[in-house]
Design a protein around this motif. Structure first.
Motif, PDB file in Angstrom:
ATOM      1  N   GLU A 122     -58.944 -59.448  30.863  1.00 15.45           N
ATOM      2  CA  GLU A 122     -59.050 -60.908  30.793  1.00 15.45           C
ATOM      3  C   GLU A 122     -57.740 -61.543  30.334  1.00 15.45           C
ATOM      4  O   GLU A 122     -57.648 -62.770  30.215  1.00 15.45           O
ATOM      5  CB  GLU A 122     -60.170 -61.309  29.825  1.00 15.45           C
ATOM      6  CG  GLU A 122     -61.569 -60.893  30.272  1.00 15.45           C
ATOM      7  CD  GLU A 122     -61.840 -59.396  30.150  1.00 15.45           C
ATOM      8  OE1 GLU A 122     -61.151 -58.709  29.336  1.00 15.45           O
ATOM      9  OE2 GLU A 122     -62.712 -58.881  30.873  1.00 15.45           O
ATOM     10  N   ASP A 123     -56.719 -60.739  30.060  1.00 14.41           N
ATOM     11  CA  ASP A 123     -55.445 -61.248  29.527  1.00 14.41           C
ATOM     12  C   ASP A 123     -54.610 -61.796  30.691  1.00 14.41           C
ATOM     13  O   ASP A 123     -53.872 -61.068  31.352  1.00 14.41           O
ATOM     14  CB  ASP A 123     -54.733 -60.097  28.808  1.00 14.41           C
ATOM     15  CG  ASP A 123     -53.428 -60.512  28.158  1.00 14.41           C
ATOM     16  OD1 ASP A 123     -52.835 -61.542  28.568  1.00 14.41           O
ATOM     17  OD2 ASP A 123     -52.988 -59.797  27.241  1.00 14.41           O
ATOM     18  N   THR A 124     -54.715 -63.104  30.934  1.00  9.90           N
ATOM     19  CA  THR A 124     -54.098 -63.669  32.138  1.00  9.90           C
ATOM     20  C   THR A 124     -52.567 -63.612  32.098  1.00  9.90           C
ATOM     21  O   THR A 124     -51.931 -63.444  33.142  1.00  9.90           O
ATOM     22  CB  THR A 124     -54.561 -65.124  32.391  1.00  9.90           C
ATOM     23  OG1 THR A 124     -54.461 -65.839  31.166  1.00  9.90           O
ATOM     24  CG2 THR A 124     -55.997 -65.143  32.872  1.00  9.90           C
ATOM     25  N   ALA A 125     -51.985 -63.692  30.895  1.00  8.04           N
ATOM     26  CA  ALA A 125     -50.522 -63.586  30.805  1.00  8.04           C
ATOM     27  C   ALA A 125     -50.077 -62.182  31.206  1.00  8.04           C
ATOM     28  O   ALA A 125     -49.116 -62.004  31.967  1.00  8.04           O
ATOM     29  CB  ALA A 125     -50.052 -63.917  29.388  1.00  8.04           C
ATOM     30  N   ALA A 126     -50.793 -61.180  30.703  1.00  2.00           N
ATOM     31  CA  ALA A 126     -50.455 -59.792  31.049  1.00  2.00           C
ATOM     32  C   ALA A 126     -50.684 -59.550  32.539  1.00  2.00           C
ATOM     33  O   ALA A 126     -49.885 -58.860  33.194  1.00  2.00           O
ATOM     34  CB  ALA A 126     -51.284 -58.821  30.210  1.00  2.00           C
ATOM     35  N   LEU A 127     -51.740 -60.118  33.081  1.00  2.00           N
ATOM     36  CA  LEU A 127     -52.009 -59.954  34.522  1.00  2.00           C
ATOM     37  C   LEU A 127     -50.915 -60.598  35.368  1.00  2.00           C
ATOM     38  O   LEU A 127     -50.493 -60.032  36.384  1.00  2.00           O
ATOM     39  CB  LEU A 127     -53.364 -60.588  34.888  1.00  2.00           C
ATOM     40  CG  LEU A 127     -54.619 -59.846  34.407  1.00  2.00           C
ATOM     41  CD1 LEU A 127     -55.861 -60.696  34.667  1.00  2.00           C
ATOM     42  CD2 LEU A 127     -54.760 -58.479  35.071  1.00  2.00           C
ATOM     43  N   ALA A 128     -50.426 -61.759  34.919  1.00  2.00           N
ATOM     44  CA  ALA A 128     -49.373 -62.444  35.676  1.00  2.00           C
ATOM     45  C   ALA A 128     -48.090 -61.610  35.684  1.00  2.00           C
ATOM     46  O   ALA A 128     -47.427 -61.464  36.721  1.00  2.00           O
ATOM     47  CB  ALA A 128     -49.123 -63.832  35.089  1.00  2.00           C
ATOM     48  N   ALA A 129     -47.742 -61.046  34.529  1.00  2.00           N
ATOM     49  CA  ALA A 129     -46.543 -60.206  34.444  1.00  2.00           C
ATOM     50  C   ALA A 129     -46.699 -58.952  35.305  1.00  2.00           C
ATOM     51  O   ALA A 129     -45.756 -58.506  35.983  1.00  2.00           O
ATOM     52  CB  ALA A 129     -46.274 -59.818  32.987  1.00  2.00           C
ATOM     53  N   PHE A 130     -47.892 -58.404  35.291  1.00  2.00           N
ATOM     54  CA  PHE A 130     -48.213 -57.217  36.103  1.00  2.00           C
ATOM     55  C   PHE A 130     -48.053 -57.552  37.590  1.00  2.00           C
ATOM     56  O   PHE A 130     -47.406 -56.812  38.344  1.00  2.00           O
ATOM     57  CB  PHE A 130     -49.648 -56.799  35.758  1.00  2.00           C
ATOM     58  CG  PHE A 130     -50.243 -55.704  36.593  1.00  2.00           C
ATOM     59  CD1 PHE A 130     -49.739 -54.405  36.538  1.00  2.00           C
ATOM     60  CD2 PHE A 130     -51.361 -55.941  37.389  1.00  2.00           C
ATOM     61  CE1 PHE A 130     -50.331 -53.382  37.277  1.00  2.00           C
ATOM     62  CE2 PHE A 130     -51.952 -54.926  38.133  1.00  2.00           C
ATOM     63  CZ  PHE A 130     -51.439 -53.651  38.079  1.00  2.00           C
ATOM     64  N   ALA A 131     -48.616 -58.675  38.001  1.00  2.00           N
ATOM     65  CA  ALA A 131     -48.522 -59.084  39.413  1.00  2.00           C
ATOM     66  C   ALA A 131     -47.064 -59.249  39.834  1.00  2.00           C
ATOM     67  O   ALA A 131     -46.686 -58.883  40.949  1.00  2.00           O
ATOM     68  CB  ALA A 131     -49.301 -60.375  39.649  1.00  2.00           C
TER      69      ALA A 131
END
Lengths: 364, 364
Positions: A60-69
């Motif tokens: 659910e960590d959208t900042a981490a998901l954005a960096a991952f993407a």
């Protein structure tokens, strides 16, 4: 993002989930010159040792998901319970393969069954259940028997209860937690088989020989190939699996579990469940085929052509579950066995610690 | 340290060298539940992406070596030119397998040839060379021809010069840098073959079917199995390889290159060179055998029993050298091919970028 992106050697595939399936996907990717980046919440995940990069964060960590993407060219996953918002968020930035639709369908048994029925493959009768009264009606319609399963989050026999006779009916809905469910008609099946099928970005399909699966305590214990079924059944199973992935415009490997029902001399197949990922019943492909299911999934999600799914050897895959893994030395002493261990530090009951592929010359 | 130490799943193997051989060793170790720790001086080495730990340090950095030895259960290497003091230093703290003696012998062509001769395997005639005068005498003794090779640090045709006729003799010693050398009699061989042999801690040996090797520009281009030699030659080759590893009390995989000399109907083998490590001419085992040479080496250095070296398919391994790697997409489209890329960012002339194994049903 472009839905049709194709990777180059050196590019990075993001993988949601760091368990054994993520680990074996990362190993295949590396063999073909691709890097992997694992995203999962658990420290010391099995896949970390074999991947170039890792992110430890909540789904659910959208900042981490954005960096991952930003750090990857394409995203895939090792498990079907990727939260919907996670998949949607990633899909807005980078291609997610096999795709958000495959997750939606396979996360919910009701959606899954409705989808399968619409695709034109045979399945057991089923009914939507939202109350104990629904259970009673449906059991009656299905001849007094059935399996009650929660719509979501069921696996390895969890979230289900068997209704074999009248005495099992009372309290059934409570036993599964008073949660939305489906009742499946009980099938007098001969055995469970599965097809591992792959579909590439251009719509080409490759399916492996079907495996006969044996479960113990609701967990897969062995998969055997050849499965000992007729040529017609083999062909029918492949066709059903290919129809399913084509209906979903799917990209990647899918595991399709089926019941084999014998009626005299005829064999009939009913699709039981689909898994939008590499599948435990396909681990035998690592040592009995030139292209394993892991290689195949990586090829597909990279936008590359599929390899041949031809089989060069017979195989029996055996899961090493819990304390089975303590027998590793006996496995090593068997010259026909290839041992695969997942690097999990702690043995726990029911935990998949590894598997063994026992290989012999091809007979059929 | 104990020379007889045997690893448990979860233990760590230290690997000196982070190139493609270290990378493929690390991948095999991970498949069997072992961790790896790569030690090498180069940043961004191919093996780093698939190993649990890395140390970037010079082979002469004794503090780094000591920390490395503390962090691993056993040390192995991917190349034979590990500096003697490095190997000695590590061996005082932790088992080094295949062992210091194997390095000493294979680092020096003169020691190697003396060792091989003493082991009782057939080799081409040779002479020690320390001056141009030695070259002249030796060439005369060997019928006016020979190959002059530096004793140390030669590979892929580097550090050698061919003497085919009188005009090649003058300046030969200077051409190889006025450095200690050996002159080998020139052999009119039919082809080069190689045997990949493994020996475990208990002295058991497993050898693979022999491969026929084809070189281009002094670099291995293809290895083909079956090699098209007689059954007796196959058996003789295996026996020679097993004799060599047993003479060295060797633990691990060795590549043994041989010349096949035909004299009418008879085939004779002369050992050309040994490599105390997994070998490029054994890469076909990844896709044509249940136990690859990398698995086999890991098993041996872990103190585990060897797997079967039986072959289930025919194979042609082709190296992707330099710009060959640009053809990766054509390789992927060949259904009989399994592509292996090493994750090297930069293509350079003569650089081994990957290899392809083309597999077909077993014929012999």
């Amino acid at each position: 993002m472009s839905a049709s992106i194709r990777l180059q050697p050196g590019d990075t595939i993001g993988i949601l989930g760091g368990g054994q399936l993520g680990r074996m996907l990362a190993q295949s990717a590396a063999s073909m010159g691709l890097k992997t980046h694992i995203f999962c919440p658990e420290q010391n995940s099995p896949a970390f040792d074999v991947s170039a990069q890792n992110t430890i964060a909540a789904y659910e960590d959208t900042a981490a998901l954005a960096a991952f993407a930003d750090a990857v060219s394409v995203v895939t996953y090792e498990f079907e319970n990727v939260p919907g918002p996670t998949a949607q968020h990633l899909a807005s930035k980078v291609p997610v393969r096999p795709g958000v639709r495959a997750l939606e369908v396979s996360q919910d048994r009701l959606f899954e069954k409705e989808f399968l029925k619409k695709s034109g493959v045979a399945i057991a009768d089923f009914a939507e259940i939202t109350s104990q009264a629904d259970v009673e009606t449906a059991v009656q319609n299905f001849g007094g028997q059935g399996v009650l399963k929660t719509r979501r989050f069921g696996y390895d026999g969890k979230g289900q209860t068997m209704i074999r006779s009248k005495k099992d009916i009372g309290g059934a809905f409570e036993r599964i937690g008073n949660t939305p469910a489906v009742l499946e008609a009980l099938i007098g099946f001969d055995c469970e088989v599965s097809v591992i099928v792959a579909r590439d970005l251009d719509g080409n399909c490759e399916s492996y020989d079907i495996a006969r699966n044996h479960h113990e305590n609701h967990i897969l214990k062995t998969s055997t190939v050849p499965a000992g079924v007729s040529e017609q059944t083999q062909t029918a199973a492949r066709k059903m699996a290919e129809r399913i992935v084509s209906s979903l415009d799917y990209v990647g490997v899918m595991g399709v579990e089926m019941f084999l029902v014998r009626d005299g001399d005829t064999e009939k197949l009913l699709v039981n469940e689909i898994a939008p990922r590499v599948h435990n019943s396909g681990h035998w492909t690592q040592d009995a085929c030139l292209t394993s299911q892991f290689d195949q999934h990586i090829r597909a999600v990279a936008g590359w052509p599929l390899g041949s799914a031809d089989r060069h050897s017979d195989a029996v895959m055996e899961n090493l579950i819990g304390r089975d893994a303590e027998d590793w030395h006996a496995v090593l002493k068997d010259p026909a066995a290839q041992m695969h261990l997942y690097g999990k530090a702690e043995i726990r009951d029911g935990r998949k610690m590894g598997h063994v592929n026992r290989i012999s010359p091809k007979t059929g």
